[in-house]
Scaffold this motif. Structure first.
Motif, PDB file in Angstrom:
ATOM      1  N   ILE A 203     -38.536  -3.438  25.482  1.00 30.40           N
ATOM      2  CA  ILE A 203     -39.871  -4.129  25.156  1.00 30.40           C
ATOM      3  C   ILE A 203     -40.176  -4.979  25.986  1.00 30.40           C
ATOM      4  O   ILE A 203     -41.120  -5.373  26.652  1.00 30.40           O
ATOM      5  CB  ILE A 203     -39.654  -4.966  23.583  1.00 30.40           C
ATOM      6  N   LEU A 204     -39.087  -5.630  26.855  1.00 36.00           N
ATOM      7  CA  LEU A 204     -39.320  -6.500  28.058  1.00 36.00           C
ATOM      8  C   LEU A 204     -39.724  -5.658  29.018  1.00 36.00           C
ATOM      9  O   LEU A 204     -40.583  -6.184  29.995  1.00 36.00           O
ATOM     10  CB  LEU A 204     -37.966  -7.538  28.480  1.00 36.00           C
ATOM     11  N   SER A 205     -39.195  -4.732  29.330  1.00 34.42           N
ATOM     12  CA  SER A 205     -39.742  -3.545  30.411  1.00 34.42           C
ATOM     13  C   SER A 205     -41.209  -3.139  30.382  1.00 34.42           C
ATOM     14  O   SER A 205     -41.760  -3.205  31.244  1.00 34.42           O
ATOM     15  CB  SER A 205     -38.919  -2.350  30.475  1.00 34.42           C
ATOM     16  N   ALA A 206     -41.606  -3.091  29.110  1.00 37.85           N
ATOM     17  CA  ALA A 206     -43.150  -2.817  28.675  1.00 37.85           C
ATOM     18  C   ALA A 206     -43.995  -4.132  28.835  1.00 37.85           C
ATOM     19  O   ALA A 206     -44.916  -4.010  29.502  1.00 37.85           O
ATOM     20  CB  ALA A 206     -43.266  -2.304  27.263  1.00 37.85           C
TER      21      ALA A 206
ATOM     22  N   PHE B 147     -45.754   3.733  44.028  1.00 39.18           N
ATOM     23  CA  PHE B 147     -46.012   2.534  43.157  1.00 39.18           C
ATOM     24  C   PHE B 147     -45.036   1.456  43.033  1.00 39.18           C
ATOM     25  O   PHE B 147     -45.338   0.177  42.894  1.00 39.18           O
ATOM     26  CB  PHE B 147     -46.393   3.040  41.835  1.00 39.18           C
ATOM     27  N   LEU B 148     -43.804   1.825  42.741  1.00 37.78           N
ATOM     28  CA  LEU B 148     -42.793   0.728  42.762  1.00 37.78           C
ATOM     29  C   LEU B 148     -42.707   0.101  44.123  1.00 37.78           C
ATOM     30  O   LEU B 148     -42.523  -0.887  44.175  1.00 37.78           O
ATOM     31  CB  LEU B 148     -41.409   1.608  42.625  1.00 37.78           C
ATOM     32  N   ARG B 149     -42.844   1.006  45.215  1.00 35.34           N
ATOM     33  CA  ARG B 149     -42.444   0.402  46.541  1.00 35.34           C
ATOM     34  C   ARG B 149     -43.626  -0.856  46.752  1.00 35.34           C
ATOM     35  O   ARG B 149     -43.569  -1.832  47.371  1.00 35.34           O
ATOM     36  CB  ARG B 149     -42.868   1.400  47.760  1.00 35.34           C
ATOM     37  N   ALA B 150     -44.967  -0.649  46.287  1.00 34.52           N
ATOM     38  CA  ALA B 150     -46.044  -1.363  46.584  1.00 34.52           C
ATOM     39  C   ALA B 150     -45.781  -2.536  45.472  1.00 34.52           C
ATOM     40  O   ALA B 150     -46.230  -3.688  45.879  1.00 34.52           O
ATOM     41  CB  ALA B 150     -47.204  -0.736  46.078  1.00 34.52           C
ATOM     42  N   ALA B 151     -45.189  -2.629  44.378  1.00 28.34           N
ATOM     43  CA  ALA B 151     -44.629  -3.582  43.559  1.00 28.34           C
ATOM     44  C   ALA B 151     -43.475  -4.259  44.164  1.00 28.34           C
ATOM     45  O   ALA B 151     -43.157  -5.233  43.450  1.00 28.34           O
ATOM     46  CB  ALA B 151     -44.448  -3.156  42.107  1.00 28.34           C
ATOM     47  N   GLY B 152     -42.632  -3.925  45.244  1.00 27.30           N
ATOM     48  CA  GLY B 152     -41.719  -4.591  45.753  1.00 27.30           C
ATOM     49  C   GLY B 152     -40.200  -4.226  45.117  1.00 27.30           C
ATOM     50  O   GLY B 152     -39.507  -4.911  45.457  1.00 27.30           O
ATOM     51  N   LEU B 153     -40.340  -2.834  44.674  1.00 27.21           N
ATOM     52  CA  LEU B 153     -39.258  -2.459  43.986  1.00 27.21           C
ATOM     53  C   LEU B 153     -38.686  -1.094  44.529  1.00 27.21           C
ATOM     54  O   LEU B 153     -39.527  -0.496  45.151  1.00 27.21           O
ATOM     55  CB  LEU B 153     -39.348  -2.140  42.277  1.00 27.21           C
ATOM     56  N   SER B 154     -37.591  -0.671  44.278  1.00 24.88           N
ATOM     57  CA  SER B 154     -37.201   0.769  44.772  1.00 24.88           C
ATOM     58  C   SER B 154     -36.523   1.472  43.814  1.00 24.88           C
ATOM     59  O   SER B 154     -36.125   0.833  42.585  1.00 24.88           O
ATOM     60  CB  SER B 154     -36.037   0.399  45.824  1.00 24.88           C
ATOM     61  N   TYR B 155     -36.862   2.818  43.791  1.00 22.72           N
ATOM     62  CA  TYR B 155     -36.523   3.746  42.692  1.00 22.72           C
ATOM     63  C   TYR B 155     -35.135   3.904  42.550  1.00 22.72           C
ATOM     64  O   TYR B 155     -34.418   3.787  43.637  1.00 22.72           O
ATOM     65  CB  TYR B 155     -37.253   4.923  42.968  1.00 22.72           C
TER      66      TYR B 155
ATOM     67  N   HIS C 163     -42.342  -5.507  36.802  1.00 22.82           N
ATOM     68  CA  HIS C 163     -41.466  -6.425  37.494  1.00 22.82           C
ATOM     69  C   HIS C 163     -40.072  -6.777  36.773  1.00 22.82           C
ATOM     70  O   HIS C 163     -39.030  -6.941  37.061  1.00 22.82           O
ATOM     71  CB  HIS C 163     -42.054  -7.548  37.798  1.00 22.82           C
ATOM     72  N   ALA C 164     -40.185  -6.207  35.356  1.00 21.48           N
ATOM     73  CA  ALA C 164     -38.777  -6.291  34.543  1.00 21.48           C
ATOM     74  C   ALA C 164     -37.779  -5.642  34.812  1.00 21.48           C
ATOM     75  O   ALA C 164     -36.516  -5.727  34.860  1.00 21.48           O
ATOM     76  CB  ALA C 164     -39.316  -6.258  33.078  1.00 21.48           C
ATOM     77  N   PHE C 165     -38.247  -4.461  35.857  1.00 16.68           N
ATOM     78  CA  PHE C 165     -37.015  -3.567  36.228  1.00 16.68           C
ATOM     79  C   PHE C 165     -36.296  -4.332  37.336  1.00 16.68           C
ATOM     80  O   PHE C 165     -35.063  -3.548  37.480  1.00 16.68           O
ATOM     81  CB  PHE C 165     -37.874  -2.227  36.846  1.00 16.68           C
ATOM     82  N   GLU C 166     -36.749  -5.247  37.758  1.00 18.55           N
ATOM     83  CA  GLU C 166     -35.606  -6.258  38.725  1.00 18.55           C
ATOM     84  C   GLU C 166     -34.539  -6.366  38.014  1.00 18.55           C
ATOM     85  O   GLU C 166     -33.385  -6.502  38.225  1.00 18.55           O
ATOM     86  CB  GLU C 166     -36.676  -6.919  39.656  1.00 18.55           C
ATOM     87  N   ARG C 167     -34.793  -6.788  36.873  1.00 19.05           N
ATOM     88  CA  ARG C 167     -33.764  -7.459  35.822  1.00 19.05           C
ATOM     89  C   ARG C 167     -33.107  -6.427  35.397  1.00 19.05           C
ATOM     90  O   ARG C 167     -31.963  -6.522  34.846  1.00 19.05           O
ATOM     91  CB  ARG C 167     -34.552  -8.509  35.082  1.00 19.05           C
ATOM     92  N   TYR C 168     -33.879  -5.445  34.679  1.00 20.46           N
ATOM     93  CA  TYR C 168     -33.371  -4.263  33.811  1.00 20.46           C
ATOM     94  C   TYR C 168     -33.560  -2.986  34.834  1.00 20.46           C
ATOM     95  O   TYR C 168     -34.556  -2.333  34.442  1.00 20.46           O
ATOM     96  CB  TYR C 168     -34.010  -4.248  32.637  1.00 20.46           C
ATOM     97  N   PRO C 169     -32.636  -2.753  35.837  1.00 18.08           N
ATOM     98  CA  PRO C 169     -33.071  -1.525  36.670  1.00 18.08           C
ATOM     99  C   PRO C 169     -32.596  -0.358  35.719  1.00 18.08           C
ATOM    100  O   PRO C 169     -32.810   0.868  36.351  1.00 18.08           O
ATOM    101  CB  PRO C 169     -32.091  -1.561  37.788  1.00 18.08           C
ATOM    102  N   GLN C 170     -31.745  -0.519  34.470  1.00 14.21           N
ATOM    103  CA  GLN C 170     -31.482   0.567  33.931  1.00 14.21           C
ATOM    104  C   GLN C 170     -32.626   1.653  33.555  1.00 14.21           C
ATOM    105  O   GLN C 170     -32.250   2.898  33.240  1.00 14.21           O
ATOM    106  CB  GLN C 170     -30.658   0.338  32.505  1.00 14.21           C
TER     107      GLN C 170
ATOM    108  N   SER D  67     -40.347 -15.449  34.619  1.00 15.61           N
ATOM    109  CA  SER D  67     -40.231 -16.229  36.011  1.00 15.61           C
ATOM    110  C   SER D  67     -40.301 -15.408  37.269  1.00 15.61           C
ATOM    111  O   SER D  67     -41.274 -15.929  38.304  1.00 15.61           O
ATOM    112  CB  SER D  67     -38.978 -17.190  36.173  1.00 15.61           C
ATOM    113  N   ARG D  68     -39.585 -14.339  37.363  1.00 20.12           N
ATOM    114  CA  ARG D  68     -40.211 -13.316  38.367  1.00 20.12           C
ATOM    115  C   ARG D  68     -41.318 -12.708  38.302  1.00 20.12           C
ATOM    116  O   ARG D  68     -41.863 -12.651  39.391  1.00 20.12           O
ATOM    117  CB  ARG D  68     -39.008 -12.118  37.951  1.00 20.12           C
ATOM    118  N   SER D  69     -41.847 -12.458  37.330  1.00 22.85           N
ATOM    119  CA  SER D  69     -43.217 -12.035  36.999  1.00 22.85           C
ATOM    120  C   SER D  69     -44.268 -12.918  37.583  1.00 22.85           C
ATOM    121  O   SER D  69     -45.072 -12.512  38.272  1.00 22.85           O
ATOM    122  CB  SER D  69     -43.525 -11.566  35.532  1.00 22.85           C
ATOM    123  N   ASP D  70     -44.008 -14.264  37.252  1.00 20.64           N
ATOM    124  CA  ASP D  70     -44.810 -15.165  37.741  1.00 20.64           C
ATOM    125  C   ASP D  70     -44.896 -15.322  39.214  1.00 20.64           C
ATOM    126  O   ASP D  70     -45.882 -15.759  39.867  1.00 20.64           O
ATOM    127  CB  ASP D  70     -44.587 -16.675  37.176  1.00 20.64           C
ATOM    128  N   VAL D  71     -43.566 -15.170  39.528  1.00 23.80           N
ATOM    129  CA  VAL D  71     -43.309 -15.274  41.159  1.00 23.80           C
ATOM    130  C   VAL D  71     -44.266 -14.210  41.976  1.00 23.80           C
ATOM    131  O   VAL D  71     -44.842 -14.419  42.877  1.00 23.80           O
ATOM    132  CB  VAL D  71     -42.034 -15.265  41.678  1.00 23.80           C
TER     133      VAL D  71
END
Length: 442
Positions: free
Chosen positions: A54-57, A253-261, A62-69, A436-440
């Motif tokens: 639910i946090l990922s949704a 899309f992930l790359r644009a959001a600053g994340l890696s698959y 950006h929740a994937f940074e905390r929950y990459p699973q 906090s990560r989402s706000d940043v």
């Protein structure tokens, strides 16, 4: 809306109502439940990963940074996030919903919509070979199964173990229906060829999207295998290429959001890769023995999931082949699906998880419904009179639904308000980290 469509809608809504209120059955004694509402036991979550889902949704992506699973399973989080935000926008003049509330509402819509779509697809799929009564029985067996009841209202992708095979098989049949006519000549043949190609592309693309929900490849690989056996080389190549399109787009899309698959199942759990890293490096005798043992272990799991229906489906095969005009591709597909699901079971390496055999459920329950509602009545007039009565399927559904619902009841009964609850401080801390990560980022 047709009668069978209404049945699908009513059945899905009824199952969802049970699943969303399952807290009243004390379904998991001792488990620390995630309460979506402090006082109202609606949509309470009894899956350990529900909070992460639910946090990922709520804070996608950006929740994937905390929950990459769940980086490799964005379909449900994205859909719940998008729909939830749309709902929040509509009701904003009346009430201001939090990100978690919006995501929760989005999940409810997504879950109901996916089950409705799969139910309608199942009805349309099986109607090609089964009578209307048999189709409804197969639908009932599929959607009143304890696995579906348990996961239709759960923040998770586990329900896709059942839904994806149904939808992809329906895609395949829809393609095959126009395939044989594509060789005809004249304007009609040209139209058929265009329709055939469009369906190959469209359904392959949609299959790729489904794989971003759960990498449940057994049914898709079985379809491709049958196509290869019938020398549909071009279609297989096109389908494979098109179904991969959503993945690189998601990576961009992930790359644009600053994340890696990343794929947690492969990287952290060794799923799939353990076969080459461990199993195939063993002695040949060990390999054969291991695969043999895992095949029968998978079969035992399939028996536990499908119960008597597995025996009835096997018993139905010879008569179905002779009595319904079922062609060889159908039998090949059923056999390949069973083997592919077993291979997927081996690759996943979760040998005690019974629902990993659920990919074959629409075939098993379809054959079971055929032999019970179509085949046996032909040979027993008295039995035919019983199954032909109005209300027979409804009575069967009610009994099955009650029995499977009560299977979640544990005694001594503990009312929802007294059930163990997850530590609120831990939940608040996790929520704060994601927020906090989402706000940043924003």
């Amino acid at each position: 809306m047709t009668h069978r469509s209404r049945v699908v809608v009513l059945l899905v809504l009824a199952v969802f109502a049970v699943g969303a209120n399952i807290a009243w059955l004390n379904p998991r004694p001792g488990f620390e439940v995630y309460r979506t509402h402090d006082r109202i036991p609606f949509m309470w979550q009894y899956n350990a990963d529900a909070g992460m889902e639910i946090l990922s949704a709520a804070y996608f992506p950006h929740a994937f940074e905390r929950y990459p699973q769940r980086l490799n399973r964005p379909l449900y989080p994205f859909a719940a996030h998008s729909i939830g935000n749309a709902i929040g926008l509509v009701v904003s003049p009346v009430v201001d919903l939090s990100p978690l509330q919006r995501a929760g509402l989005g999940y409810i819509v997504v879950k109901i919509a996916m089950h409705l779509f799969a139910g309608l697809a199942l009805v349309d799929l099986l109607s090609r070979w089964l009578s209307p009564r048999a189709v409804l029985m197969a639908l009932t067996l599929t959607f009143l199964h304890p696995h579906v009841i348990a996961h239709i209202a759960t923040f998770h992708t586990t329900d896709l173990q059942v839904l994806v095979p149904i939808i992809v098989a329906w895609f395949a049949v829809r393609v095959a229906e126009v395939g044989p006519r594509s060789a005809s000549t004249g304007p009609a043949g040209s139209t058929d060829r265009r329709l055939y190609r469009r369906r190959v592309v469209l359904y392959s693309l949609l299959t790729g999207l489904l794989m971003l929900g759960k990498q449940n490849y057994a049914v898709y690989l079985s379809v491709l295998a049958v196509a290869l056996l019938y020398r549909r080389w071009r279609e297989v190549v096109v389908s494979l290429a098109v179904h991969l399109v959503p993945l690189p787009l998601y990576m961009v899309f992930l790359r644009a959001a600053g994340l890696s698959y990343g794929n947690n199942e492969i990287e952290a759990m060794g799923q799939g890769v353990w076969v080459t890293r461990e199993l195939l490096r063993s002695h040949p005798v060990t390999i054969v023995q291991t695969l043999y043992d895992l095949f029968w272990r998978f079969t035992r799991n399939a028996l536990f999931y499908h119960r008597t229906a597995l025996f009835l489906s096997v018993l139905a095969v010879p008569g179905w082949r002779r009595g319904t005009g079922g062609r060889l591709p159908h039998l090949l597909f059923a056999a390949l699906l069973y083997l592919a699901t077993w291979a997927q079971f081996v690759a996943v390496r979760r040998f005690d998880v019974v629902y990993l055999s659920a990919d074959v459920s629409f075939v098993v329950f379809g054959l079971t419904a055929w032999i019970v509602m179509d085949r046996w009545p032909e040979r027993a007039p008295r039995y035919k009179a019983i199954v032909a009565r109005r209300g027979t399927i409804l009575a069967f559904a009610v009994v099955l639904g009650v029995v499977n619902t009560l299977s979640f009841l544990h005694v001594p009964w503990v009312p929802p308000r007294d059930q163990a609850t997850r530590n609120s401080e831990v939940l608040e801390r996790k929520l704060g980290e994601v927020e906090s990560r989402s706000d940043v980022v924003q």
